[in-house]
Design a protein around this motif. Structure first.
Motif, short mmCIF file in Angstrom:
data_model
loop_
_atom_site.label_atom_id
_atom_site.label_comp_id
_atom_site.label_asym_id
_atom_site.label_seq_id
_atom_site.Cartn_x
_atom_site.Cartn_y
_atom_site.Cartn_z
N PRO A 1 110.61 36.73 55.70
CA PRO A 1 109.61 37.13 54.70
C PRO A 1 110.09 38.28 53.84
O PRO A 1 110.74 39.22 54.32
CB PRO A 1 108.43 37.55 55.56
CG PRO A 1 108.57 36.79 56.82
CD PRO A 1 110.05 36.64 57.04
N LEU A 2 109.74 38.18 52.59
CA LEU A 2 110.12 39.19 51.62
C LEU A 2 109.12 40.34 51.72
O LEU A 2 107.91 40.11 51.72
CB LEU A 2 110.03 38.56 50.24
CG LEU A 2 110.39 39.40 49.04
CD1 LEU A 2 111.88 39.64 49.02
CD2 LEU A 2 109.97 38.67 47.78
N ALA B 1 106.98 31.59 52.20
CA ALA B 1 107.59 31.25 50.91
C ALA B 1 106.72 31.57 49.71
O ALA B 1 107.23 31.76 48.61
CB ALA B 1 107.95 29.77 50.90
N THR B 2 105.39 31.66 49.94
CA THR B 2 104.54 31.94 48.78
C THR B 2 104.81 33.32 48.18
O THR B 2 104.40 33.61 47.08
CB THR B 2 103.03 31.87 49.14
OG1 THR B 2 102.85 32.56 50.37
CG2 THR B 2 102.56 30.43 49.29
N VAL C 1 107.94 27.43 54.13
CA VAL C 1 106.92 27.64 55.13
C VAL C 1 105.91 28.65 54.61
O VAL C 1 106.29 29.74 54.17
CB VAL C 1 107.54 28.16 56.45
CG1 VAL C 1 106.45 28.39 57.49
CG2 VAL C 1 108.59 27.18 56.96
N GLY C 2 104.65 28.31 54.64
CA GLY C 2 103.64 29.28 54.21
C GLY C 2 102.31 28.62 53.99
O GLY C 2 102.24 27.51 53.49
N ASP D 1 98.71 30.85 42.29
CA ASP D 1 100.05 30.86 41.72
C ASP D 1 101.11 30.52 42.75
O ASP D 1 102.03 29.77 42.49
CB ASP D 1 100.36 32.25 41.14
CG ASP D 1 100.02 32.30 39.66
OD1 ASP D 1 99.36 31.35 39.18
OD2 ASP D 1 100.41 33.28 39.02
N GLY D 2 100.94 31.09 43.95
CA GLY D 2 101.90 30.83 45.01
C GLY D 2 101.97 29.34 45.29
O GLY D 2 103.04 28.76 45.46
N GLU D 3 100.81 28.74 45.31
CA GLU D 3 100.73 27.32 45.56
C GLU D 3 101.43 26.53 44.45
O GLU D 3 102.20 25.60 44.73
CB GLU D 3 99.26 26.92 45.63
CG GLU D 3 98.95 26.10 46.83
CD GLU D 3 97.46 25.85 46.95
OE1 GLU D 3 96.71 26.83 47.11
OE2 GLU D 3 97.07 24.68 46.86
N ALA D 4 101.14 26.90 43.23
CA ALA D 4 101.73 26.19 42.09
C ALA D 4 103.25 26.32 42.13
O ALA D 4 103.98 25.38 41.80
CB ALA D 4 101.19 26.77 40.78
#
Ligand code: ADP
Ligand code: MG
Length: 719
Positions: A510-511, A590-591, A617-618, A624-627
């Motif tokens: 994770p970032l 990843a989102t 994974v997320g 936005d994350g989803e898009a």
């Protein structure tokens, strides 16, 4: 006499009627200080009063804009202590009750008799027609058909109608505006003149007029930027002295000269058409007497290295040196390994001392060296001496390679990998590294695709080559999104399956933007969990930014040698790492990553001929994350993804924080106005070709200086 914008820039807003010190102070909070600032404070949107819904016609559940008058406002507290303002409004055809929660100021603001525009959804509550927390625009007592709505600030005490009044006064007093654009260009592009445009944007008669006005003023913004960038580029071409490399017959067979031709012959594959084209463009630049400054854009895996090496060899075959700089030591080492391998067995004429017998000279092996912070002191001293004497042909290192006061015998070509910007300072640092006064040619490479129009603005003073084609025979990477814990089980199963088949995998942690320390800790935790749990039977390694350089290199090396099955890493592996045997990339959380970053990470697999997978994974969280994840699942085309990215993020992020500043693009959008960016660049070139110093375009020159002058020019040139 026609009014110039510079004149308005020199007038403080206090020149306007009704603006005293207090008002001026409020306006300053909105960055409005001069009359020009006032004039270029543009409406956020317009309300077309001829085209509003009538309350009587509204259906329950419908969203609409209505123009109404306030009957009365009252306020009270709800049982759980929230403030609640209730406002009754009417438009003559019907009545409506509006409720505002947690906006206590509405009671005072929405006084009886006030005309307001509301935007919201009509609801039915206990038999009554209502709106809850609609968007409110105060339009004051304005009677025009189209009412401009300005960004207002209740805190600063500046309301939309104040701005409208001040803009009207500005327009009245300013009179006719001088127009920097020739009538012929205006006609060709169907743009209105300046005077009409300023009037049209602030007090349009129709929505169409407002749109045409915006188009003209946005074009002016884009044109100024392009004039500045194209002018810089031309200036450099005219004044900077470069090295006219001996590239042999350009264009024909063997373009690039003998050494480069030999290199291409020895490659185990055919160059792609895109590689040939890029090498051709670079070769032409190298032959010219002014320094090359070119950006090579190519998606991950498109084969930029071969293009880079071709450019370096072009320098070497003319008796100069080449340097390649990478953003990290890991990458520099990897480039060194790869390029040494590509150039194994190549020789160059030995110019010092070798030519004992006259006639045809002796050859010596072409020499490639690696210079990083990890180079032992003794080796380093020797390498530095050899760089200075010219007996090293190609030097590979980090970006520090040119700035550390390292002396080159005659540096001919510099390639910079994965750096977007090669600024004025770096260019200056190169000046004393070439032959005599000549500046080496520079090729900047990036795998972060940038939409063409954005590139024209952000990199407007560079030439651009694009590798828009992948070498044949790649199996596309299958990308999947693991949304649930059940999906995750499948992820780890696949990692184990691939390892069992002799492949390798990456797991990206994770970032954590806030701190590298936290990120390292989370990487350590991920590593501990996986090696004790899902991946306990595999050989797992850990790589993060805080490891000592030697340890980092060691971990990378073990992974490369296949002594490790899985590499758990932070984003330090983002760019350039090349282990063709790795076929699975797992990106956790990843989102949190951006599209470009995810695409880069994914590019670490799919580098061999075997089928590869990328798991995102997320849990789906924000829109936005989803898009972003959906875009990655859908497409592996970096340019397509870059367009999606631009659409999702807006261009502000592309051009950096500065972009939001005062003198930047206020109307124009790199996203919405793509075609106009191209047109602006064409017009800028047309004007500067005919009039290189803008001697005949005094007004345009004045405005470029006014809006982009001083430090503001450089914001465009920094990444
Ligand atoms: P990138 O643009 O990501 O830096 P590289 O230069 O690392 O890409 O190339 C990726 C891989 O593709 C390398 O293994 C390289 O050997 C291979 N490659 C490059 N050009 C070609 C080509 N024309 N045909 C086949 N394979 C190629
Ligand atoms: Mg690369």
């Amino acid at each position: 006499m026609a009014r110039r914008l510079l004149q308005l820039a020199e007038l403080p807003v206090t020149e306007l009627k009704g603006v005293g010190d207090t008002k001026a102070g409020s306006l300053a909070k909105l960055n409005i200080r001069s009359v020009l600032d006032m004039l270029t404070y543009y409406p956020r949107r317009y309300i077309d009063r001829t085209n509003q819904a009538k309350l009587a016609d509204l259906e329950v559940g419908e969203e609409a804009t209505v123009l109404v008058q306030v009957v009365k406002s009252t306020s009270r507290r709800t049982r759980n202590g929230k403030s609640m303002v209730t406002t009754d409004v009417t438009d003559g055809t019907g009545r409506l009750q509006v409720t505002f929660f947690n906006q206590p100021f509405r009671e005072r603001q929405l006084a009886a008799g006030l005309d307001v525009v509301l935007f919201g959804r009509l609801e039915l509550f206990q038999g009554q027609r209502k709106m809850t927390n609609p968007v409110v625009d105060l339009i004051g007592d304005r009677t025009a058909k189209i009412v401009p709505v300005y960004p207002q600030s209740e805190k600063a005490g500046v309301m939309s109608w104040d701005v409208a009044r001040l803009c009207e006064e500005t327009l009245k007093r300013a009179g006719e505006f001088a127009d920097p654009l020739d009538t012929s260009i205006r006609d060709r592009l169907e743009l209105m003149d300046r005077t009409a445009a300023f009037r049209g944007i602030h007090s349009p008669e129709s929505m169409r007029e407002a749109a045409m006005a915006r188009r003209r003023l946005a074009f002016d913004e884009l044109l100024r930027v392009q004039v500045e960038l194209v002018h810089r580029k031309r200036e450099m071409e005219r004044t900077a002295v470069g090295i006219a490399h001996n590239v042999g017959v350009s264009g024909g067979a063997g373009a690039g000269g003998p050494l480069v031709a030999r290199f291409h012959e020895c490659l185990p594959y055919e160059l792609t058409a895109a590689q040939k084209r890029a090498i051709g463009e670079i070769t032409e630049d190298l032959a010219k007497g002014h320094p090359m400054h070119r950006l090579l854009q190519g998606d991950v895996g498109s084969g930029k290295t071969v293009v880079a090496v071709s450019a370096l060899l072009a320098a070497v075959q003319g008796g100069h040196q080449g340097a390649l700089m990478a953003p990290t030591e890991v990458l520099a080492e990897q480039h060194h390994l790869g390029i040494r391998h590509l150039l194994e067995g190549f020789t160059v004429p030995d110019t010092d001392g070798g030519n004992l017998f006259g006639g045809a000279g002796l050859d010596r092996p072409l020499r490639v060296v690696l210079l990083t912070n990890r180079t032992p002191a003794a080796d380093r001293r020797r390498i530095l001496a050899d760089l200075a004497s010219g007996s090293v042909d190609i030097a590979i290192g980090t970006h520090a390679l040119i700035s550390e006061g390292i002396e080159f015998g005659s540096l001919g070509v510099v390639v910079i990998d994965e750096q977007h910007r090669f600024g004025v300072e770096q260019r200056a640092a190169l000046r004393d590294k070439g032959a005599g006064e000549a500046i080496p040619d520079v090729l900047v490479m990036t795998a972060t695709p940038i939409p063409r129009t954005a590139a024209m603005t952000v990199y407007g003073d560079l030439d651009v080559s694009v590798l828009d084609e992948l070498p044949p025979g790649r199996t596309p990477i299958v990308t999947r999104w693991a949304k649930s814990e059940l999906d995750e089980i499948e992820v780890w199963q696949q990692v184990r399956d691939e390892v069992a088949a002799g492949r390798q995998a990456y797991v990206v942690c994770p970032l954590i933007d806030e701190s590298e320390k936290l990120e390292v800790r989370s990487a350590q935790e991920t590593f501990d969990e996986l090696s004790a749990g899902e991946l306990s039977d595999l050989r797992v390694g850990l790589l993060h930014g805080r490891l000592p350089a030697a340890e980092k290199a060691e971990v990378m090396e073990s992974f490369r040698r296949c002594d490790l099955d899985v590499l758990v890493a932070t984003t330090v592996i983002e760019v350039g790492v090349d282990v063709p045997n790795a076929t699975v990339m797992v990106i956790l959380d990843a989102t949190r990553f951006g599209i470009a970053q995810l695409h880069q990470l994914r590019g670490r697999v799919g580098r061999g001929s075997a089928k590869s997978w990328c798991w995102l994974v997320g849990e789906p969280t924000n829109g936005d994350g989803e898009a972003r994840l959906e875009a990655l699942v859908r497409s592996t085309d970096g340019f397509e993804l870059a367009e999606v990215d631009l659409d999702l993020r807006g261009e502000g992020t592309l051009m950096g924080e500065r972009q939001k500043g005062q003198n930047d693009l206020k109307l124009a959008s790199l996203r919405r106005d793509r075609e106009w960016v191209v047109k602006a660049r064409e017009v800028a070139m047309e004007i500067l070709d005919a009039d290189p110093d803008l001697a005949e375009h005094e007004l345009l020159a004045e405005e470029v200086e006014l809006f982009l002058g001083g430090e503001d020019v450089d914001f465009l040139l920094k990444s």
